[in-house]
Design a protein around this motif. Structure first.
Motif, PDB file in Angstrom:
ATOM      1  N   PRO A  67      63.324 118.133  23.397  1.00  0.00           N
ATOM      2  CA  PRO A  67      62.577 119.295  23.292  1.00  0.00           C
ATOM      3  C   PRO A  67      61.162 119.226  23.567  1.00  0.00           C
ATOM      4  CG  PRO A  67      63.260 118.220  20.981  1.00  0.00           C
ATOM      5  CD  PRO A  67      63.920 117.697  22.265  1.00  0.00           C
ATOM      6  N   GLU A  95      67.848 131.145  25.280  1.00  0.00           N
ATOM      7  CA  GLU A  95      68.443 129.857  24.505  1.00  0.00           C
ATOM      8  C   GLU A  95      67.587 128.562  24.757  1.00  0.00           C
ATOM      9  OE1 GLU A  95      72.661 127.441  23.901  1.00  0.00           O
ATOM     10  OE2 GLU A  95      72.584 129.422  25.010  1.00  0.00           O
ATOM     11  N   ASN A  96      67.161 128.468  25.963  1.00  0.00           N
ATOM     12  CA  ASN A  96      66.433 127.281  26.330  1.00  0.00           C
ATOM     13  C   ASN A  96      64.930 127.344  25.984  1.00  0.00           C
ATOM     14  OD1 ASN A  96      66.298 124.726  27.830  1.00  0.00           O
ATOM     15  ND2 ASN A  96      64.874 126.017  29.185  1.00  0.00           N
ATOM     16  N   TYR A 106      58.649 127.017  22.598  1.00  0.00           N
ATOM     17  CA  TYR A 106      59.441 125.889  22.254  1.00  0.00           C
ATOM     18  C   TYR A 106      60.597 125.918  23.511  1.00  0.00           C
ATOM     19  CZ  TYR A 106      63.074 122.992  20.140  1.00  0.00           C
ATOM     20  OH  TYR A 106      63.949 122.232  19.398  1.00  0.00           O
ATOM     21  N   SER A 108      64.192 123.889  24.423  1.00  0.00           N
ATOM     22  CA  SER A 108      65.212 122.983  23.487  1.00  0.00           C
ATOM     23  C   SER A 108      65.589 121.989  24.218  1.00  0.00           C
ATOM     24  CB  SER A 108      66.082 124.058  23.420  1.00  0.00           C
ATOM     25  OG  SER A 108      66.751 124.398  24.371  1.00  0.00           O
ATOM     26  N   ARG A 109      65.715 121.922  25.553  1.00  0.00           N
ATOM     27  CA  ARG A 109      66.142 120.891  26.404  1.00  0.00           C
ATOM     28  C   ARG A 109      65.489 120.852  27.522  1.00  0.00           C
ATOM     29  NH1 ARG A 109      71.746 121.457  27.837  1.00  0.00           N
ATOM     30  NH2 ARG A 109      71.428 119.264  28.883  1.00  0.00           N
TER      31      ARG A 109
END
Length: 763
Positions: A67, A95-96, A106, A108-109
């Motif tokens: 992250p 979502e990412n 933010y 995430s991946r």
């Protein structure tokens, strides 16, 4: 609060209870007053009233599949809306990647390359907006942490004892292992381990063999590896490598005595906490001990500094119609480029928005309510970027007049325009005057000037304008509390200007022709030319016009009357009409008279005349000299003949002696008047008959003798009886002389007192 409170007075209705102070619900009027108060109060307390970043996203290295958080914190008047962009495109929550409650982004991946070909690498910025405007943060460059394979692996090496071993596994100077003063126990197997947040990698192995004992064979100093050219950023550390060999072992030059610079090992230079002043060329020198033999190598170090502000733009409040100026000065290495944003968008310059001094100064002329916004200065170079913002508040008071109406402009002449208008539709009682704003349509707004007009006047004659030029006009009404909004702009052009008077000169060519010459006018316009007129001064009608092109500067006027005076008139014209004329007068009569009095030179004729005159002079001289010689001979031989004749006839001729009083005073006197008595005595009173002398010497006198004033007696029969005597001298000829003498006063005649002859010739 970090700032002290001040006592203020706000006209807001309150209701009180013991220990409680409540504000009544505000109507629109009181709400407006409170808003004005809050605005003024917030201006005094700096950025908290506007919109500014407290934390901005920074450059970062992200680990793949891990992250990532990019921070953004803003202060200002709520509500504040925060959004994010990547490479200039809006980021939609997914979502990412999505925004946290505190405004941070933010991921995430984090992935360098996604399945759809996209990447999370790029430049990210944060945008914040409230009712004052919009601001954009600096750009944060996000890269994925990676580690490539080794570009260079360490190689096996055999080095004699006391030598230098160097293993290089990467292109960076920090990846070099140096072993100096080798000993036998330094032999072994070496490999390099590279580590970062993304991975750990091992290089291939390399064997170092230290052979034999220290050699005593002489070797010149030699630099194996010199410093490389480096480009780094301030506060980083620079290592400039320098390895030298030789026998005896070479010595290095003295180290640089600067704080923060030190020598590593036997010759490497390390500079910590770099600054721009460390930029330059560094030279590594290996010297042969005890001699001046040396070997050198050099490398350039460039230290860059991210852009930073020396002067931030300041928020300002300005009334409508005035000028707002923001100044933003930044420094860095290389020098940063400055860009301005208006509410987060690239600022477009226009007639009333100008950028100067390499974009360091933003000027907004004739501001209105639409110009109220947050303006940002972005300073950026290859080492980084920064931003600063400032707000423009446009002041507007209630009850101000509306804009003047029906503005019209009419062209009066080439330099004058009449501007008229009508008063505003509302709030006209407090008007104290009008201001007319004037500008050439092609000029920038800062070239505008104004003319004040009284409140009872609704027109203004604008003078001293340029011909064939477009001008823009607008009006504002002023009260003691401020100015109205600007009226609509009207544009009109002045009339074209006719050409100026040309300079005219007249030159007389001959008795029937003159030449007119002139200098062309500077402002002739299109389809220009000249008109030439001429006439005899006593006539009313001109001959002409003679139309001449603009490039013609001379014209010959021929077939004129030599006895007349002429008037010549010249004017320039263009598409706007005829200019004023220049008039000259010329007289040909004087030229003719001068020609008669001073005829022109005929060189061939003059030359022939000169030759003839010279010949005549020479001939005349010869004739004159010859004549004089003959005269002198005549006198000489004549006198001698007379003397001989006197001896022969003196016994035969005897005439009574004429009394002295009857002798002519103009007679011929020999050897001067002083000898007269002596001569008379020598002749014993004997005289000759003049008729006989004329018979013996009938020759006429020489013209040259007359010219010389020599007087020859006329025949006796033509003279009175008292003037016929001649005296003869017996002096020898060596005393002969000719003297011309003018007596002081003519002698009186003894008979009638009349003057004697006016000329006497003395011999």
């Amino acid at each position: 609060l970090s700032q002290p409170w001040r006592a203020v007075s706000v006209d807001v209705p309150l209701e009180t209870e013991p220990g409680i102070l409540r504000a009544k619900p505000l109507d629109a009027k009181h709400a407006q007053r409170l808003l004005v108060f809050l605005e003024c109060f917030h201006h005094d307390f700096g950025h908290s009233s506007e919109l500014a970043f407290v934390v901005e996203p920074s450059d970062d290295i992200a680990v793949q599949e891990q992250p990532l958080i990019l921070y953004c914190q803003v202060e200002g008047i709520q509500p504040i809306t925060i959004t994010w962009r990547k490479n200039g495109a809006m980021i939609v929550d997914s979502e990412n990647a999505f925004m946290l409650a505190n405004g941070s982004l933010y991921v995430s991946r984090f992935q360098r390359v996604r399945g759809d070909g996209s990447s999370d690498e790029g430049e990210y910025d944060c945008m914040a907006q409230n009712h004052y405007g919009l601001v954009v943060s600096r750009k944060a460059k996000i890269q994925a942490a990676t580690m490539s394979d080794f570009h260079i692996h360490p190689q096996n090496a055999v080095v004699e004892e006391g030598g230098v071993a160097r293993f290089q596994y990467t292109l960076l100077p920090k990846g070099v292992l140096q072993i100096t003063g080798l000993r036998a126990e330094d032999s072994g197997i070496f490999h390099c381990v590279a580590t970062n947040i993304a991975n750990v990698k091992f290089s291939r192995e390399a064997r170092l063999t230290v052979s034999g004992s220290h050699s005593t064979v002489y070797k010149d100093p030699m630099i194996l590896v010199g410093p490389e050219n480096l480009t780094l950023t301030v506060h980083q550390t620079a290592v400039l490598e320098c390895i030298a060999t030789g026998n005896p072992r070479p010595t290095h030059g003295r180290p640089i005595g600067v704080e923060g610079i030190q020598v590593l090992g036997t010759g490497n230079l390390m500079i910590s906490d770099l600054s721009v002043q460390h930029s330059g060329i560094y030279v590594c020198a290996a010297n042969k001990p005890g001699t001046r033999v040396r070997r050198t190598a050099q490398g350039r170090l460039v230290v860059q500094a991210p852009a930073e502000f020396v002067q931030h733009p300041q928020s300002i409040s300005r009334p409508v119609g005035t000028t707002a100026i923001f100044t933003c000065v930044a420094q860095g290495e290389p020098p940063p480029q400055i860009t301005w944003l208006r509410n987060g968008q690239i600022l477009e310059t226009s007639d009333h928005i100008k950028l100067k001094n390499n974009n360091s100064t933003l000027s907004i002329y004739g501001i209105n309510q639409a110009d109220e916004a947050i303006y940002q200065c972005i300073a950026e170079n290859s080492a980084g970027s920064t931003q600063a913002s400032a707000r423009l508040t446009v002041l507007w008071a209630e009850g101000l007049p509306g804009p003047p109406q029906s503005v019209r402009a009419e062209t009066v002449s080439a330099t004058t325009i009449q501007v008229s208008w009508e008063e505003p539709l509302q709030n006209t009682k407090e008007i104290i005057g009008y201001v007319l704003h004037i500008r050439k349509a092609a000029d920038p707004v800062e070239m505008e000037y104004q003319e004040a007009v009284s409140k009872s006047t609704f027109q203004q004659l604008v003078t001293d304008l340029e011909p064939s030029t477009s001008y823009s006009f607008y009006i504002k009404a002023y009260t003691s509390r401020g100015a109205s909004k600007a009226s609509e702009v009207t544009v009109v052009s002045t009339l074209g200007e006719v050409p100026a008077m040309p300079s005219l000169f007249i030159k007389v060519i001959n008795s029937t022709a003159v030449q007119a010459t002139w200098e062309p006018s500077i402002k002739l316009g299109q389809h220009e030319g000249f008109k030439l007129y001429y006439r005899k001064v006593h006539l009313s009608q001109y001959t002409g016009p003679v139309l001449l092109a603009s490039n013609v500067t001379a014209y010959n006027i021929t077939h004129l009357d030599a006895s007349m005076v002429y008037e010549v008139k010249l004017l320039a014209y263009n598409q706007h009409g005829d200019g004023n004329s220049t008039v000259r007068f010329v007289s040909l009569r004087e030229t003719v008279e001068r020609t008669v009095l001073n005829p022109p030179c005929d060189c061939m004729k003059d030359e022939q005349n000169n030759k003839t005159s010279a010949t005549g002079i020479i001939i005349g001289i010869h004739i004159g000299v010859t004549c004089i010689i003959f005269c002198v001979l005549f006198l000489m031989f004549g006198y001698r003949g007379r003397l001989l004749m006197c001896k022969n006839v003196q016994e035969q001729l005897s005439t009574p002696q004429i009394p002295r009083s009857q002798r002519s005073a103009a007679g011929i006197i020999l050897n001067g008047a002083a000898r007269r008595d002596r001569d008379e005595r020598d002749l014993n009173g004997k005289q000759l008959d003049m008729n006989e002398l004329e018979r013996l010497f009938p020759a006429s006198p020489c013209p040259e003798q007359q010219d010389k004033g020599i007087t020859v007696r006329p025949p006796a029969h033509s003279l009175p009886a008292t003037h016929d005597d001649t005296q003869i001298s017996t002096l020898p000829m060596d005393e002969f002389s000719i003297v011309e003498e003018q007596p002081d006063s003519p002698p009186k005649s003894p008979h009638n007192g009349s003057p004697a002859a006016s000329t006497q010739t003395l011999l």
